[in-house]
Design a protein around this motif. Sequence first.
Motif, PDB file in Angstrom:
ATOM      1  N   UNK A 390       0.850  -1.179   0.000  1.00  0.00           N
ATOM      2  CA  UNK A 390       0.000   0.000   0.000  1.00  0.00           C
ATOM      3  C   UNK A 390       0.893   1.238   0.000  1.00  0.00           C
ATOM      4  N   UNK A 391       0.600   2.248  -0.828  1.00  0.00           N
ATOM      5  CA  UNK A 391       1.417   3.470  -0.816  1.00  0.00           C
ATOM      6  C   UNK A 391       1.427   4.110   0.563  1.00  0.00           C
ATOM      7  N   UNK A 392       2.599   4.561   0.967  1.00  0.00           N
ATOM      8  CA  UNK A 392       2.792   5.157   2.291  1.00  0.00           C
ATOM      9  C   UNK A 392       2.795   6.678   2.165  1.00  0.00           C
ATOM     10  N   UNK A 393       1.967   7.372   2.985  1.00  0.00           N
ATOM     11  CA  UNK A 393       2.060   8.822   3.046  1.00  0.00           C
ATOM     12  C   UNK A 393       1.585   9.290   4.416  1.00  0.00           C
ATOM     13  N   UNK A 394       1.594  10.616   4.621  1.00  0.00           N
ATOM     14  CA  UNK A 394       1.282  11.174   5.932  1.00  0.00           C
ATOM     15  C   UNK A 394      -0.130  10.857   6.379  1.00  0.00           C
ATOM     16  N   UNK A 395      -1.071  10.772   5.425  1.00  0.00           N
ATOM     17  CA  UNK A 395      -2.468  10.597   5.807  1.00  0.00           C
ATOM     18  C   UNK A 395      -2.794   9.181   6.246  1.00  0.00           C
ATOM     19  N   UNK A 396      -2.042   8.183   5.788  1.00  0.00           N
ATOM     20  CA  UNK A 396      -2.410   6.802   6.122  1.00  0.00           C
ATOM     21  C   UNK A 396      -1.385   6.095   6.987  1.00  0.00           C
ATOM     22  N   UNK A 397      -0.365   6.804   7.459  1.00  0.00           N
ATOM     23  CA  UNK A 397       0.704   6.127   8.188  1.00  0.00           C
ATOM     24  C   UNK A 397       0.192   5.469   9.474  1.00  0.00           C
ATOM     25  N   UNK A 398      -0.716   6.138  10.171  1.00  0.00           N
ATOM     26  CA  UNK A 398      -1.242   5.572  11.422  1.00  0.00           C
ATOM     27  C   UNK A 398      -2.044   4.316  11.135  1.00  0.00           C
ATOM     28  N   UNK A 399      -2.792   4.318  10.035  1.00  0.00           N
ATOM     29  CA  UNK A 399      -3.692   3.212   9.741  1.00  0.00           C
ATOM     30  C   UNK A 399      -2.954   2.025   9.122  1.00  0.00           C
ATOM     31  N   UNK A 400      -1.885   2.294   8.375  1.00  0.00           N
ATOM     32  CA  UNK A 400      -1.050   1.194   7.891  1.00  0.00           C
ATOM     33  C   UNK A 400      -0.335   0.518   9.052  1.00  0.00           C
ATOM     34  N   UNK A 401       0.129   1.310  10.013  1.00  0.00           N
ATOM     35  CA  UNK A 401       0.754   0.727  11.202  1.00  0.00           C
ATOM     36  C   UNK A 401      -0.250  -0.121  11.971  1.00  0.00           C
ATOM     37  N   UNK A 402      -1.478   0.412  12.106  1.00  0.00           N
ATOM     38  CA  UNK A 402      -2.547  -0.342  12.767  1.00  0.00           C
ATOM     39  C   UNK A 402      -2.806  -1.655  12.039  1.00  0.00           C
ATOM     40  N   UNK A 403      -2.943  -1.579  10.715  1.00  0.00           N
ATOM     41  CA  UNK A 403      -3.213  -2.779   9.928  1.00  0.00           C
ATOM     42  C   UNK A 403      -2.081  -3.779  10.050  1.00  0.00           C
ATOM     43  N   UNK A 404      -0.857  -3.292  10.075  1.00  0.00           N
ATOM     44  CA  UNK A 404       0.314  -4.164  10.185  1.00  0.00           C
ATOM     45  C   UNK A 404       0.277  -4.972  11.471  1.00  0.00           C
TER      46      UNK A 404
END
Length: 606
Positions: A390-404
């Motif tokens: 998934x592309x990483x940027x400022x808006x989704x960093x918290x949610x990608x970490x959560x998903x991880x």
Amino acid sequence: RCLLKMVKGNIIVPEDILSFCCNGLQGSTSAPRAREPGEQEEAPGAMASPPAAHNPTEVQMSQLVLPCHTNHRGELSTGQLLKWIDTAACLSAERHAGCPCVTASMDDIYFEHTISVGQVVNIKAKVNRAFNSSMEVGIQVSYEDLCSGKHCSICKAYATFVAQGPLGSKVRLEPLIPQTEEEKIEYSIAAERRRMRLVHKDTLKDLLTSSPQETELETRDGSGAVPAERTRVESVELVLPPHANHQGNTFGGQIMAWMENVATIAASRLCHAHPTLRAIEMFHFRGPSQVGDRLVLKAIVNNAFKNSMEVGVCAEAYGQEMSVSRRHINSAFMTFVVLDQQGQPRTLPMVAPEPGDGERRYREASARKKIRLDRKYVVSCKQTEVPLSVPWDQSNKVYLSYNNVSALKMLVAKANWVLAREKEKVRMYTLEEDKFLSFRIEMSVCIPASRAFSLLSNLRRRHEWDSHYVSAELVQKVDDDDMIYHVVSQKLRNENKPQDFVILASRRKPCSKGDPYVVAFRSVTLPTHPARAEFTRGETLCSGFCIWPESQEMSKVAYYNQAMPGYLTYVTTNVAGLSSDICSTFEACEKFLLKNKEDLISRLQD
């Protein structure tokens, strides 16, 4: 199928198949086979589900939708549904706490369908996890058509409640002990959702700081835009005893219903039609209101996009004396659409924001839309629907970490792990489920869990014990718990160039006693590190370590990997997994941990 039979039969497995146990992309394409008599052996300490037992905190509510509950279209009012949701969730929280509870916050709610008069709303609520004085309650809402027997999901929500003692004092809660596999998954991920709530405001601030100051309106034709001031609504409500609980505090669901009412009016003033509420942004109650208070509710359209609009709503309370300053009770952001006769969203007019605060709200609405879409996409999607990178940027960093982290915790909580191979201290388990073939390798090591956590979460030291691991470059330190690495591993079998990965490594310390230390890995996409010709770009979906303290000096170290189907023949290694000889690699990992434990002791003694 052949892989599992070879492993379970303790036959020497070829290098390319053994190393498969670490690749987060690969998996078996065959259907799960039937178990042979006496073959299944559950892992010691595995989270197998006991016989089904009723959760004492579970509350079920069924409500028949009557005309008095509906809007002009004969559909259930969203405000009424919010009141029922809050009531069921509060009853569940009070079952666990044994004392009155108040609503502290509600996560995003996405409404998938409308409910018509004559249908039945079924609500199920139960406590997922209790922290010190707060608890998370999970709510599932569906409707039932009594004539056709059809059932359909409406929404899923998570609410946080705080237990209150005499005079509003906080009550320390007893821990919740999950029983079933589903409850263990929700219990484990609740800590990650709590972390996401705490950083929600910071995420918005970071995105606004990094975004250009020019608004969308400045880059397009603003002719015909509706002044936002025309959509402004202000209304007052008197809090009466039916609106409050037994302590005299206003029900959170009642406040949400009033807020939804004024938000709907504001949205209608923009589109001159009857809008449909599609989503409610995550919000927090900042303080209570009591019987006798006057609640002033204000709403205005913050921004209108092509097919949706955001309405901001706030609730303030005051007593009988108008001279007393108003207390800010709650703020919320609601997303509305206007549907045509075919049920498709209509194009909406643009909004011209007011100077000053109006322009700030306009920009914030655009940022919230970006965050909302990222959060819904990453957090709400089923795991099989999320792409590997998934592309990483400022808006989704918290949610990608959560998903991880949550994906790894879900894998850990799964039942029915089967012991496939055991060699001295190292045990290997497998799990066949749907499209995934998962592996777990574990051993006990004489090292404090915190020290093992520190060593295994540092990918730059992985080459010291994994021979297939060549190098790791720290690309971005997101924060103390999340880092992005560019990793290079050995050449694949039948390939003439090495693999590389862009890996998000998320680490978490235990939230409470009994929780493991967690190190989770998943692939992300960075514009600064595209695929290059000299490498074969690899990807991993879900893998990582969990470390449980067994004593002050002993730890159980477990590695997990969830593999996708279709790539078994191409596997030779995985950056986030073990090398070709699983037992030798994990034994090398043990030596690495013990050596560095002794080095630490020597440095402390010096």
